[in-house]
Design an enzyme around this catalytic site. Structure first.
Site, PDB file in Angstrom:
ATOM      1  CD  GLU A 177       3.500  -3.361  -9.693  1.00 50.45           C
ATOM      2  OE1 GLU A 177       4.561  -3.592  -9.755  1.00 50.45           O
ATOM      3  OE2 GLU A 177       2.753  -4.305  -9.507  1.00 50.45           O
ATOM      4  CG  ASN A 193      -6.151  13.432  -3.365  1.00 50.49           C
ATOM      5  OD1 ASN A 193      -6.820  13.248  -4.366  1.00 50.49           O
ATOM      6  ND2 ASN A 193      -6.826  13.406  -2.263  1.00 50.49           N
ATOM      7  N   GLY A 205       0.872  -1.099  -0.110  1.00 53.23           N
ATOM      8  CA  GLY A 205      -0.026   0.090   0.101  1.00 53.23           C
ATOM      9  C   GLY A 205       0.507   1.100  -0.041  1.00 53.23           C
ATOM     10  CB  THR A 240       2.556   6.358 -15.447  1.00 54.40           C
ATOM     11  OG1 THR A 240       3.744   7.544 -15.031  1.00 54.40           O
ATOM     12  CG2 THR A 240       1.733   6.673 -14.487  1.00 54.40           C
ATOM     13  NE  ARG A 293     -14.053 -13.223 -41.170  1.00 52.04           N
ATOM     14  CZ  ARG A 293     -15.091 -13.044 -41.126  1.00 52.04           C
ATOM     15  NH1 ARG A 293     -15.986 -13.785 -40.234  1.00 52.04           N
ATOM     16  NH2 ARG A 293     -15.695 -12.001 -41.785  1.00 52.04           N
ATOM     17  N   GLY A 305     -11.568  -8.330 -36.184  1.00 55.14           N
ATOM     18  CA  GLY A 305     -12.820  -7.394 -36.779  1.00 55.14           C
ATOM     19  C   GLY A 305     -13.785  -7.421 -35.757  1.00 55.14           C
TER      20      GLY A 305
HETATM   21  N1  CAA Z   1      16.440  -0.029  -4.895  1.00 59.08           N
HETATM   22  C1  CAA Z   1      16.960   0.630  -3.936  1.00 59.08           C
HETATM   23  N2  CAA Z   1      16.980   2.036  -3.819  1.00 59.08           N
HETATM   24  C2  CAA Z   1      16.559   2.850  -4.504  1.00 59.08           C
HETATM   25  C3  CAA Z   1      15.838   2.220  -5.680  1.00 59.08           C
HETATM   26  C4  CAA Z   1      15.744   0.686  -5.707  1.00 59.08           C
HETATM   27  N3  CAA Z   1      15.259   0.482  -6.945  1.00 59.08           N
HETATM   28  N4  CAA Z   1      15.448   3.121  -6.451  1.00 59.08           N
HETATM   29  C5  CAA Z   1      15.631   4.502  -5.950  1.00 59.08           C
HETATM   30  N5  CAA Z   1      16.394   3.830  -4.721  1.00 59.08           N
HETATM   31  C6  CAA Z   1      17.160   4.990  -3.731  1.00 59.08           C
HETATM   32  C7  CAA Z   1      18.118   5.957  -4.365  1.00 59.08           C
HETATM   33  O1  CAA Z   1      19.508   5.270  -4.565  1.00 59.08           O
HETATM   34  C8  CAA Z   1      18.167   7.002  -3.645  1.00 59.08           C
HETATM   35  O2  CAA Z   1      18.962   6.702  -2.659  1.00 59.08           O
HETATM   36  P1  CAA Z   1      20.116   7.743  -2.195  1.00 59.08           P
HETATM   37  O3  CAA Z   1      19.734   9.022  -2.111  1.00 59.08           O
HETATM   38  O4  CAA Z   1      20.797   7.135  -0.832  1.00 59.08           O
HETATM   39  O5  CAA Z   1      21.428   7.258  -3.400  1.00 59.08           O
HETATM   40  C9  CAA Z   1      16.669   7.165  -3.205  1.00 59.08           C
HETATM   41  O6  CAA Z   1      16.231   5.838  -3.281  1.00 59.08           O
HETATM   42  C10 CAA Z   1      16.057   8.306  -4.009  1.00 59.08           C
HETATM   43  O7  CAA Z   1      15.845   7.814  -5.209  1.00 59.08           O
HETATM   44  P2  CAA Z   1      15.596   8.428  -6.510  1.00 59.08           P
HETATM   45  O8  CAA Z   1      16.722   9.611  -6.485  1.00 59.08           O
HETATM   46  O9  CAA Z   1      15.617   7.663  -7.831  1.00 59.08           O
HETATM   47  O10 CAA Z   1      14.227   9.265  -6.273  1.00 59.08           O
HETATM   48  P3  CAA Z   1      13.402  10.461  -7.115  1.00 59.08           P
HETATM   49  O11 CAA Z   1      13.054  11.220  -6.020  1.00 59.08           O
HETATM   50  O12 CAA Z   1      14.288  10.710  -8.369  1.00 59.08           O
HETATM   51  O13 CAA Z   1      12.170   9.481  -7.966  1.00 59.08           O
HETATM   52  C11 CAA Z   1      10.596   9.070  -9.422  1.00 59.08           C
HETATM   53  C12 CAA Z   1      11.480   9.808  -8.683  1.00 59.08           C
HETATM   54  C13 CAA Z   1      11.437   8.407 -10.288  1.00 59.08           C
HETATM   55  C14 CAA Z   1       9.482   9.629  -9.893  1.00 59.08           C
HETATM   56  C15 CAA Z   1       9.684   8.204  -8.359  1.00 59.08           C
HETATM   57  O14 CAA Z   1       9.414   8.828  -7.283  1.00 59.08           O
HETATM   58  C16 CAA Z   1       8.908   7.135  -9.004  1.00 59.08           C
HETATM   59  O15 CAA Z   1       9.306   5.957  -9.365  1.00 59.08           O
HETATM   60  N6  CAA Z   1       7.639   7.240  -8.758  1.00 59.08           N
HETATM   61  C17 CAA Z   1       6.555   6.363  -9.283  1.00 59.08           C
HETATM   62  C18 CAA Z   1       5.976   5.718  -8.056  1.00 59.08           C
HETATM   63  C19 CAA Z   1       5.121   4.727  -8.619  1.00 59.08           C
HETATM   64  O16 CAA Z   1       5.444   3.749  -9.311  1.00 59.08           O
HETATM   65  N7  CAA Z   1       3.746   4.851  -8.080  1.00 59.08           N
HETATM   66  C20 CAA Z   1       2.745   3.842  -8.312  1.00 59.08           C
HETATM   67  C21 CAA Z   1       2.993   2.651  -7.355  1.00 59.08           C
HETATM   68  S1  CAA Z   1       1.755   1.809  -6.701  1.00 59.08           S
HETATM   69  C22 CAA Z   1       0.640   1.361  -7.631  1.00 59.08           C
HETATM   70  O17 CAA Z   1       0.856   1.471  -8.779  1.00 59.08           O
HETATM   71  C23 CAA Z   1      -0.728   0.795  -7.245  1.00 59.08           C
HETATM   72  C24 CAA Z   1      -1.041  -0.147  -7.830  1.00 59.08           C
HETATM   73  O18 CAA Z   1      -0.046  -0.993  -8.173  1.00 59.08           O
HETATM   74  C25 CAA Z   1      -2.241  -0.585  -8.279  1.00 59.08           C
END
Ligand code: CAA
Length: 403
Positions: A367, A129, A124, A369, A272, A343
């Site tokens: 997971e 929002n 979760g 977009t 078909r 079709g």
């Molecule tokens: N494994 C381990 N650590 C990770 C990591 C990973 N895969 N990815 C990032 N990190 C760490 C980074 O190394 C960094 O650590 P340090 O600062 O110590 O180096 C820290 O986390 C911050 O990472 P980023 O700099 O990459 O963070 P960001 O702010 O640039 O990320 C973003 C921006 C890519 C937009 C991110 O916020 C993102 O992926 N957003 C999308 C979220 C998402 O997918 N939401 C929907 C999920 S839930 C869902 O979809 C519901 C459902 O299934 C129905």
């Protein structure tokens, strides 16, 4: 470089293919029409070890590698996306995270029954929002003695009405929340029976109708401090880690969906006829089928590479995001073209392609977009995002004693 699947991989592929055909396909059209999740499928998945496929035997799993997880996702989604979603959530978003970030107590209490399929786990993060913008979540977790008090609502949660426990994310540092500093977010295991937890299902979805999707509300839920995963403030990283594993399963599943589109179209276009010949002989139909073949091959190579990187202990954030973007985009295209090839018949649920079309759309949203995956690729290429060494890693395969 060896592109061949091992005998173990081929056996996983065969067994999951047979499982999906025997257990998931029967009655699927009716379940999809009725928006009905069949719990019996979970029981049968547990019996066949799929729910712990790539978890160490030490914790009750089947001990297979990460490529086996991808192959299982491909085969499940070949039949139905809803079945693959179970692996994405239970293993990808939850169990692999407990394996990597959980402490010994959490591995024994939660991971082991999950790997055996005795307990079902979900995730979760998203809220009404806040989806892509993770630091926009509003859930709070205030420490009081040896407990955290959680308040908030999680939305679009797969298996919301089914799971036994959830890995949820909330702010433990309100000052950081106000500054949108992600180091104020923490991760917790919340059990369904905890007082103050309520869940519900969302109806009227475009796809994944044979799956369960809903919301989880938490009102003054007392969570024991021992259920904090990782350290306070590591929740954002843990969420990113979860999503990386989840995206891997979505990419592999999407390759399965493309193959399902391809096979359905090959069969249909041989039988078909139009203009006195099978439609397989018409060049514009061939063009769509060629696109599906290319989409499948590209998607499979991308997720296999991401799987291999996991096996050898390399961080694959970049490769996984690319695989997820391309495979989901190709699946959407393949599904739309499948309806076209069929079709008017493709427009009804007499054939499975209309379900493929509806299901494919979701994967470009959940997971992470398509837009998030694209931005990540651009930022890696432009040098705005660095390939960081991972400090907490998936254990490489074969699993050693230290796992
Ligand atoms: N494994 C381990 N650590 C990770 C990591 C990973 N895969 N990815 C990032 N990190 C760490 C980074 O190394 C960094 O650590 P340090 O600062 O110590 O180096 C820290 O986390 C911050 O990472 P980023 O700099 O990459 O963070 P960001 O702010 O640039 O990320 C973003 C921006 C890519 C937009 C991110 O916020 C993102 O992926 N957003 C999308 C979220 C998402 O997918 N939401 C929907 C999920 S839930 C869902 O979809 C519901 C459902 O299934 C129905």
């Amino acid at each position: 470089m060896n592109f061949e699947l091992t005998d173990d991989h081929l056996s996983v592929q065969k067994l999951t293919r047979e499982f999906a055909a025997k257990t998931i396909a029967p009655g699927l059209r009716e379940r999809d029409r009725e928006n009905r999740f069949d719990r019996n499928i979970l029981t049968k998945m547990a019996e066949s070890d799929i729910l712990g496929i790539c978890l160490p035997e030490k914790y009750g799993g089947a001990g297979m590698d990460y490529i086996s997880l991808g192959l299982a996702c491909e085969e499940l989604e070949y039949i139905d996306t809803s079945a693959r979603v179970i692996l994405s959530v239970h293993i990808g978003l939850n169990s692999l995270t407990l394996l990597s970030w959980g402490n010994q107590f959490q591995k024994e209490k939660y991971l082991t029954p999950q790997a055996k399929g005795e307990k079902i786990a979900s995730f979760g993060l998203t809220e009404p929002n806040a989806g892509s913008d993770v630091v926009g979540i509003q859930t709070t977790a205030v420490k009081r003695g040896d407990r955290y008090i959680l308040n908030g609502e999680k939305m679009w949660i797969s298996l919301a009405d089914i799971a036994d426990h959830f890995l949820v994310f909330g702010w433990t540092d309100i000052v950081k929340k106000n500054k949108r500093d992600h180091t104020g977010i923490s991760a917790f295991i919340v059990e369904r029976p905890f007082a103050g937890v309520t869940t519900g299902s969302i109806h009227g979805k475009l796809g994944v109708r044979a799956g369960n999707t809903g919301w989880v509300a938490m009102q003054d839920v007392e969570v024991p401090a021992e259920n904090l995963v990782g350290n306070e403030g590591e929740g954002f990283k843990i969420a990113m880690f979860c999503l990386e594993q989840g995206r891997y399963t979505v990419a592999a599943g999407s390759a399965g969906l493309i193959r399902a589109c391809l096979d359905a179209c090959v069969t249909y276009s041989h039988t078909r006829k139009a203009f006195e010949v099978p439609i397989a002989e018409h060049q514009l139909v061939k063009e769509m089928i060629a696109g599906m073949e290319a989409g499948f091959q590209i998607s499979r190579l991308l997720w296999l590479k991401a799987g291999w990187m996991r096996n050898v202990g390399l961080r694959a954030t970049r490769e996984t995001a690319l695989a997820k973007w391309i495979a989901c985009e190709q699946a959407e295209k393949a599904a739309a073209d499948s309806v076209q090839v069929h079709g008017a018949y493709g427009f009804s649920d007499e054939y499975p392609v209309e379900r493929f079309y509806r299901n494919a759309k979701g994967a470009s949203i959940y997971e992470g977009t398509r837009e998030i995956q694209k931005l990540m690729q651009a930022d890696y290429a432009l040098g705005f995002r660095a390939d960081r060494p991972r400090r907490v890693n998936l254990p490489p395969w074969p699993f050693g004693d230290g796992v």
